[in-house]
Motif scaffolding. Sequence first.
Motif, PDB file in Angstrom:
ATOM      1  N   ARG A   1      -1.299 -18.090  -3.903  1.00 30.81           N
ATOM      2  CA  ARG A   1      -2.497 -17.955  -4.442  1.00 30.81           C
ATOM      3  C   ARG A   1      -3.168 -17.594  -3.155  1.00 30.81           C
ATOM      4  NH1 ARG A   1      -1.062 -22.853  -5.695  1.00 30.81           N
ATOM      5  NH2 ARG A   1      -2.647 -23.981  -4.410  1.00 30.81           N
ATOM      6  N   VAL A   2      -3.338 -16.277  -2.455  1.00 35.82           N
ATOM      7  CA  VAL A   2      -4.308 -16.326  -1.921  1.00 35.82           C
ATOM      8  C   VAL A   2      -5.623 -15.623  -2.050  1.00 35.82           C
ATOM      9  CG1 VAL A   2      -4.255 -14.300   0.350  1.00 35.82           C
ATOM     10  CG2 VAL A   2      -2.000 -14.796  -0.633  1.00 35.82           C
TER      11      VAL A   2
ATOM     12  N   GLU B   1      -8.836  -0.467   3.615  1.00 39.99           N
ATOM     13  CA  GLU B   1      -7.913  -0.920   4.295  1.00 39.99           C
ATOM     14  C   GLU B   1      -7.877  -2.258   3.722  1.00 39.99           C
ATOM     15  OE1 GLU B   1      -8.124   2.117   7.216  1.00 39.99           O
ATOM     16  OE2 GLU B   1      -9.255   0.909   6.191  1.00 39.99           O
ATOM     17  N   VAL B   2      -9.313  -2.913   3.134  1.00 40.76           N
ATOM     18  CA  VAL B   2      -9.327  -4.097   2.788  1.00 40.76           C
ATOM     19  C   VAL B   2      -8.888  -3.885   1.400  1.00 40.76           C
ATOM     20  CG1 VAL B   2     -11.622  -5.525   1.697  1.00 40.76           C
ATOM     21  CG2 VAL B   2     -10.977  -4.512   4.078  1.00 40.76           C
ATOM     22  N   LEU B   3      -9.424  -3.024   0.611  1.00 44.34           N
ATOM     23  CA  LEU B   3      -8.490  -2.796  -1.197  1.00 44.34           C
ATOM     24  C   LEU B   3      -7.054  -2.587  -0.697  1.00 44.34           C
ATOM     25  CD1 LEU B   3     -11.157  -0.133  -2.043  1.00 44.34           C
ATOM     26  CD2 LEU B   3     -11.327  -2.226  -2.554  1.00 44.34           C
ATOM     27  N   ALA B   4      -6.056  -2.239  -0.068  1.00 42.40           N
ATOM     28  CA  ALA B   4      -5.224  -1.656   0.285  1.00 42.40           C
ATOM     29  C   ALA B   4      -4.443  -3.077   0.024  1.00 42.40           C
ATOM     30  CB  ALA B   4      -4.546  -0.330   1.576  1.00 42.40           C
ATOM     31  N   VAL B   5      -5.024  -3.835   1.662  1.00 43.47           N
ATOM     32  CA  VAL B   5      -4.579  -5.295   1.580  1.00 43.47           C
ATOM     33  C   VAL B   5      -4.441  -6.160   0.447  1.00 43.47           C
ATOM     34  CG1 VAL B   5      -4.323  -7.024   2.834  1.00 43.47           C
ATOM     35  CG2 VAL B   5      -4.280  -4.043   3.892  1.00 43.47           C
ATOM     36  N   ALA B   6      -5.393  -6.088  -0.254  1.00 40.62           N
ATOM     37  CA  ALA B   6      -5.945  -6.466  -1.862  1.00 40.62           C
ATOM     38  C   ALA B   6      -5.657  -6.371  -2.870  1.00 40.62           C
ATOM     39  CB  ALA B   6      -7.599  -7.266  -1.828  1.00 40.62           C
ATOM     40  N   GLU B   7      -4.989  -5.494  -2.374  1.00 37.32           N
ATOM     41  CA  GLU B   7      -3.924  -4.737  -3.553  1.00 37.32           C
ATOM     42  C   GLU B   7      -2.632  -5.016  -3.750  1.00 37.32           C
ATOM     43  OE1 GLU B   7      -2.566  -3.343  -7.209  1.00 37.32           O
ATOM     44  OE2 GLU B   7      -4.929  -3.335  -6.860  1.00 37.32           O
ATOM     45  N   ARG B   8      -2.137  -4.863  -2.626  1.00 36.70           N
ATOM     46  CA  ARG B   8      -0.539  -5.174  -1.906  1.00 36.70           C
ATOM     47  C   ARG B   8      -0.155  -6.793  -2.203  1.00 36.70           C
ATOM     48  NH1 ARG B   8       2.739  -2.758   1.441  1.00 36.70           N
ATOM     49  NH2 ARG B   8       1.900  -1.571   0.625  1.00 36.70           N
ATOM     50  N   LEU B   9      -1.477  -7.678  -1.723  1.00 38.54           N
ATOM     51  CA  LEU B   9      -1.319  -9.406  -1.917  1.00 38.54           C
ATOM     52  C   LEU B   9      -1.899 -10.001  -3.495  1.00 38.54           C
ATOM     53  CD1 LEU B   9      -3.398 -10.425   1.727  1.00 38.54           C
ATOM     54  CD2 LEU B   9       0.004 -10.533   0.663  1.00 38.54           C
ATOM     55  N   ALA B  10      -2.462  -8.420  -3.773  1.00 38.70           N
ATOM     56  CA  ALA B  10      -2.701  -9.267  -5.251  1.00 38.70           C
ATOM     57  C   ALA B  10      -3.688 -10.566  -5.386  1.00 38.70           C
ATOM     58  CB  ALA B  10      -2.030  -9.992  -6.516  1.00 38.70           C
ATOM     59  N   SER B  11      -4.733 -10.430  -4.292  1.00 41.67           N
ATOM     60  CA  SER B  11      -6.192 -10.900  -3.745  1.00 41.67           C
ATOM     61  C   SER B  11      -6.890 -10.587  -4.380  1.00 41.67           C
ATOM     62  CB  SER B  11      -5.509 -11.102  -2.442  1.00 41.67           C
ATOM     63  OG  SER B  11      -6.909 -11.852  -1.621  1.00 41.67           O
ATOM     64  N   PRO B  12      -7.840 -11.793  -4.810  1.00 42.68           N
ATOM     65  CA  PRO B  12      -9.423 -11.446  -5.034  1.00 42.68           C
ATOM     66  C   PRO B  12     -10.238 -11.090  -3.543  1.00 42.68           C
ATOM     67  CG  PRO B  12      -8.913 -13.448  -5.901  1.00 42.68           C
ATOM     68  CD  PRO B  12      -7.314 -13.015  -5.297  1.00 42.68           C
ATOM     69  N   ILE B  13     -11.171 -11.041  -3.815  1.00 47.01           N
ATOM     70  CA  ILE B  13     -11.641  -9.905  -2.440  1.00 47.01           C
ATOM     71  C   ILE B  13     -13.433 -11.074  -2.753  1.00 47.01           C
ATOM     72  CG2 ILE B  13     -12.588  -8.443  -0.906  1.00 47.01           C
ATOM     73  CD1 ILE B  13     -11.115  -6.623  -1.650  1.00 47.01           C
ATOM     74  N   VAL B  14     -13.747 -11.949  -1.141  1.00 43.44           N
ATOM     75  CA  VAL B  14     -15.042 -12.237  -1.986  1.00 43.44           C
ATOM     76  C   VAL B  14     -14.890 -12.051  -0.074  1.00 43.44           C
ATOM     77  CG1 VAL B  14     -16.034 -14.463  -1.659  1.00 43.44           C
ATOM     78  CG2 VAL B  14     -13.960 -14.589  -2.554  1.00 43.44           C
ATOM     79  N   LYS B  15     -16.646 -11.675  -0.866  1.00 39.74           N
ATOM     80  CA  LYS B  15     -17.968 -10.825   0.395  1.00 39.74           C
ATOM     81  C   LYS B  15     -18.798 -12.012   0.630  1.00 39.74           C
ATOM     82  CE  LYS B  15     -18.793  -7.163  -2.197  1.00 39.74           C
ATOM     83  NZ  LYS B  15     -19.474  -6.091  -2.713  1.00 39.74           N
ATOM     84  N   THR B  16     -19.340 -11.871   2.141  1.00 42.00           N
ATOM     85  CA  THR B  16     -20.592 -12.764   2.603  1.00 42.00           C
ATOM     86  C   THR B  16     -21.677 -12.113   2.565  1.00 42.00           C
ATOM     87  OG1 THR B  16     -20.463 -11.106   4.573  1.00 42.00           O
ATOM     88  CG2 THR B  16     -18.887 -13.119   5.088  1.00 42.00           C
ATOM     89  N   LEU B  17     -22.567 -12.018   2.355  1.00 44.99           N
ATOM     90  CA  LEU B  17     -23.913 -11.701   1.406  1.00 44.99           C
ATOM     91  C   LEU B  17     -24.340 -10.310   2.771  1.00 44.99           C
ATOM     92  CD1 LEU B  17     -25.869 -11.577  -0.319  1.00 44.99           C
ATOM     93  CD2 LEU B  17     -27.357 -12.815   0.822  1.00 44.99           C
TER      94      LEU B  17
END
Length: 588
Positions: A213-214, A228-244
């Motif tokens: 659960r990444v 690159e952020v989107l590509a790694v998240a897609e590879r890991l099936a990871s939700p992306i949380v953002k700081t403000l």
Amino acid sequence: MKEIVGESLARRLVEWGVDTIFGLPGDGINGLMEGFRRQREKLRFVLVHHEEAAAFMATGYAKATGRLGVCAATSGPGAIHLLNGLYDAKLDHVPVLALTGMQETSVLGTYYQQEVHLDRLYQDVAGYNLMITNPRQLPGVVDLAVRTALSRRTVSHLTFPNDVQVAAVTEDPYRHVGPGSPPDSLPTFSRPPLRPAEEDLARAAEVLRAGERVAMLVGVGARHARGEVLAVAERLASPIVKTLPGKLVVPDDHPLTTGGLGLLGTAPSEELMEECDTLLMVGTSFPYGKYLPPDGQARVVQIDDEPSLVGMRRPTEAPVAADAKLALQQLLPMLEPASDRSFLTKYQRKMDAWRADMKALQNPSRDPIAPQYLISCVDEAAGDDAVLTCDSGTIATWAARHWTIRGGREFYLSGNLATMAPGLPYAIAVQHAFPGRQVIAFVGDGGFAMLMADFLTAVRHELPIKVVINNNNSYGQILWEQIILGYPEYAVRHRQPEADFSSWARGCGAFGAKVKEPGDLPDAIRRAFAHPGPALVDCDVNPNEPPMPGKVKYEQAKAFTEAFLRGQPHKAAILATVARDKISELRS
């Protein structure tokens, strides 16, 4: 005509690529101003109404362009006024050079008028900090100040006594050996991206491959690495949380993101932090530890190009000191596509529900006007390349949740300092740097009132910024903090009459509109945005609209209830607003 120190300073800044200085003259920097005047064909001086605004403008300029921001102020109180904006630059890691004046060297130490030893005052805020005492120090110390600001992404400060400012640059009253002759021309200065060590990447990949659960947490340090952020998240099936401050990294409507984290964040982001077993932090040292997974729950990988920040918030099993883009590019081939995407799917469903709840709160039929509806009108009318600048306070909550990053949109606010009032000067600086872009300042009445004189600066410099004021006639964030802490509100609402800032805008010769009825709002926003010059919309919003946390905890609800039981003076209006919000969510 002899070249004076002020001119040598100005010429060297031009050679470094500086084309703009934001500031306010005074007799403590007349020699510097003469130097700027002599270089006026290459160096533009933007006159402001308050030195704090000048420092914010330099900071906003640096944030938006990545270049050196420069501000100038006179001795004593003028230089003191710069400090709030300079701390904003320091805490958000952007390069700014502050230039200040000092009394003549012959009177220092005699309690002379406005004698403030600025090199001592600036010791904490400035990474490079020097009082010039000999003309022969230039241009070498200018080079050091600029290099320090750019390489360390921090504040540099040079203060010049009046007699030194106007001295011939060739003078050497002490007959000392000089530091050597700096080159007449400067090579392009850049901070090379920090490359990751192969063994660090291997360890990071090992930890991430083992995760079931990444989650990713990305900050503004990854702003140049969206793909690159989107590509790694897609590879890991990871939700992306953002700081403000990192809101601009990933589009808000992208299916991989669950939005922000913290008091201004989303419930799905907070919940997945409570459930993830692996956390990949990229370009952030997120300061609010209570929103991160508790120690022992999740294995942590952190990528940051500032090694001193890695591992600051949580024990980090795989630290990677590197540029985010380079590290993610090299990490991606080392990761295998996730076979189980259920964790991501779960939070995509939660995020769909959250977006529906937020959409419901943008109801145009609510009266008084809901601040969520105000920012939704801004969001709808703005272009896909628009830049939104924002103040701190409740205004940041509405922007965080209802300003949609899409296309080339950007978003800037005071991150770690979280100070009031930078929204307007940020917008002026960004518009100056990017004259062809749409720039919008979304600010509260409290923050705007602090530096409102500099709206006139935008008019005088023909900068077509758009200012939208969320006017609740109060210091809303402080109000709600008092209530959440269990106190009845005190001294946070202004007395009548309510301000009409649109009249100030019209008095400045700009477009100004006052909105009190929800039906008038969309047209007022459209007219302001279509106006070719500076424009301002002052909108009265519901002063009792609570900026609720994404996920209300028991302790917060308990304190909220206790405050009401003690005699909250506006309890009926607040409860009615909360009830209407909940009804709107249930109808969505």
